[in-house]
Design an enzyme around this catalytic site. Sequence first.
Site, PDB file in Angstrom:
ATOM      1  N   HIS A 257       0.626  -1.103   0.239  1.00 15.90           N
ATOM      2  CA  HIS A 257      -0.200  -0.208  -0.029  1.00 15.90           C
ATOM      3  C   HIS A 257       0.897   1.521  -0.270  1.00 15.90           C
ATOM      4  O   HIS A 257       2.289   1.462   0.298  1.00 15.90           O
ATOM      5  CB  HIS A 257      -1.160   0.026   0.961  1.00 15.90           C
ATOM      6  CG  HIS A 257      -2.310  -0.588   1.040  1.00 15.90           C
ATOM      7  ND1 HIS A 257      -2.625  -1.170   0.207  1.00 15.90           N
ATOM      8  CD2 HIS A 257      -2.278  -1.813   1.996  1.00 15.90           C
ATOM      9  CE1 HIS A 257      -3.474  -2.231   0.580  1.00 15.90           C
ATOM     10  NE2 HIS A 257      -3.270  -2.715   1.717  1.00 15.90           N
TER      11      HIS A 257
ATOM     12  N   CYS B 166      -0.146   1.996  -4.757  1.00 19.70           N
ATOM     13  CA  CYS B 166      -1.237   3.459  -5.416  1.00 19.70           C
ATOM     14  C   CYS B 166      -0.479   4.572  -5.187  1.00 19.70           C
ATOM     15  O   CYS B 166       0.373   4.385  -4.595  1.00 19.70           O
ATOM     16  CB  CYS B 166      -2.570   3.156  -4.582  1.00 19.70           C
ATOM     17  SG  CYS B 166      -3.388   1.502  -5.020  1.00 19.70           S
TER      18      CYS B 166
END
Length: 699
Positions: A394, A443
């Site tokens: 992440h 991301c």
Amino acid sequence: RLCELLDNAGRGWRKLAELAGAEKRFKCSAEELEMCSLKVLEPRGSPTQCLLQLLAERDCTLRYLLCCLERLGHEQACRVLSSAVQDMIRITVQPESQVVAEGTQVSLTCCATGPPGLAYQWFCGRQEVPGATSPELVIDTAALVDQPEWYICRVNCGATFTFSRWAHVQVEKSSSPSSASGYCLTMAGLQILRQPRPCRLAEGDMLALECRAIGNPPPQYQWFRNRRPVEGAQAPQLQVKLVTTAERGSYSCRVFNLFHEVWSQEVDVEIGEGPRQTSVTSHLLCSQAGCHLLGLWVTWTAGVSHSITTPPSPVPAATDKVALLIGNMHYLHHKQLQAPVVDVHALGALLRQLDFKVVSLLDLRKAEMQMAVNEFLLLLDKGVYAGLLYYAGHGYENFGNSFMVPIDAPSAYTSEHCLCVQRVLREMQQRRTGLNIFLLDMCRKRNLNDDVIPQVGALEVTANIVFGYATCADAEAYELSQGELSNGIFVTFLKRWLLEDEKITVLLDKVAEDMGTLEITRGRQALELRSNLSERRALTDPIRPPGQDESSARNLQWAKAHVLPESRHLCFDCGVTVQLGFAAEFSNIMIIYTRVVAAPKDITKCEARLMDIPEELDVDLKCTNKESPEEVGSPLAPVWSLGCPSCCLYSRICGLQKLRQELAFTICLQYRYQGVDDFVEERQQVNVGRPLVAKLNLQ
């Protein structure tokens, strides 16, 4: 000899077990006594030996055992044990050298364990001190001013004896420079005369710190590193031979006696970083309007450029290529990911083919990620051709800065809980690496919980930086499921091109073109390349074999994270031999397997199981001691199991970076004799030191 005397039905091992059980913690259960009795069925089995093993595991002392034998009334067994104990005098408290003020009394202490009736005798030099026959020696310092004396204590039981180490007593006058003016022991109790000093060392040097104090009662010492006690460091001097970066940190010493406590000053010990070398830029471009630097982009506005012509820059002397690969999957407060384990492994295998030194780690907390980056930076210095950092997990991007999210980040995380990629870049620039590559498989959406603009500091203007983002700004990165395995979209296409002999920016352009052909992510994920690389540099470029001096510390640092314990054979009393082997899945994940390689003919079934694994490690007990590699919960089992023998029990040990001490566990052998239904158990304790990345002390 005790086994021969007690393996009988009379005043034997059963009666000894009954007497020992008078103290509750030594009481054996009916099942344990039955296990002892079954030892008579084994070729070299002994019920007494089994009982003594049970008592030893419960910390039964030899003195208590001797008392039980005396109550048993077995004089011959008492003589055997007493004779053996005679050789086991052990000094537990050694006398300490001291510097004391004039006119005070000083005491030296020596304590020992052993058989009853230990006798003490103190010596000053070679002469006995009259009447000094107790563990404590009190010395009047009036006659010792400026004449240091050496003291030693002899401990004996009959004809058996041992000596303490020498203690040096130095008495100083009150006016001497090293003692405090007006110092009064009765008021202050303790005073530090010599403080430890900070130092900077290279790997392989010897660390020596010293803290000296005076006091009454005499001072005791305990050294601390990063505010944690250093095991066994209880002397005025702390010495470590052949230091590595594991010993760096802040050191202090706690000085105390029965009534008082003082602390030394805290000093920093730096290891592994030599003096910085400055470099002179070979040519300089100037602009009237200046430049704007955001992340990696340097945009020159319209203006007149001036250049200083210099001879062409020589080809960089490439001594090494190093890579740090981090994959975070099992988040505590966020969605779990599947691809990082496969992506990190695939990328690591390809980079090793290109002669990269690779450290690959899974599931790191913030402190562990920061320490991993710090260790990675120690591998980089001037002359290293390429430093590559790959991160899968992440992440987010705010105000042009990228952040990697550790697995322990809270649900509403901010930059305070994450690692800033641009800060890592700044530190890499300071190491003067020839080529800095960042591959960020994460991301890049905006984090609405974080409105702080981090002050990263000015980046240097260098033409050696390449960023490969798996996706565009404010977009997500996706995983691609392929049966039971998942790959990130980025690595799926990157691994097709990584071994090509192309300039790194050209290679990433080809990856971007391939990613654009994937229908399911078109319009949602596209590779973004940022670079200011001015020379043709490729991952395939060969490296020059370095000289020993310039690379030895770096090689030592890298090798520490890749050392597996040596395979070994364990021999059990029943005649069974077990092979204990190891395989590495990542730098912080190890496979342990056990295999029975030899067994007596009368044993029909046996297996060796792994038990008592340290609690701080990430181990799913349901996935330990499995008969096939696929059952341990590793998607990479077909890869690492190729080097393992058949007919084993496998266990997967994760999170080795969390290990605070040496890795110790138990091998439990369970076996059954022909014609007997019940299983018999034997256990052996095993210590394999600090395997793989545990040596780097990332916790």
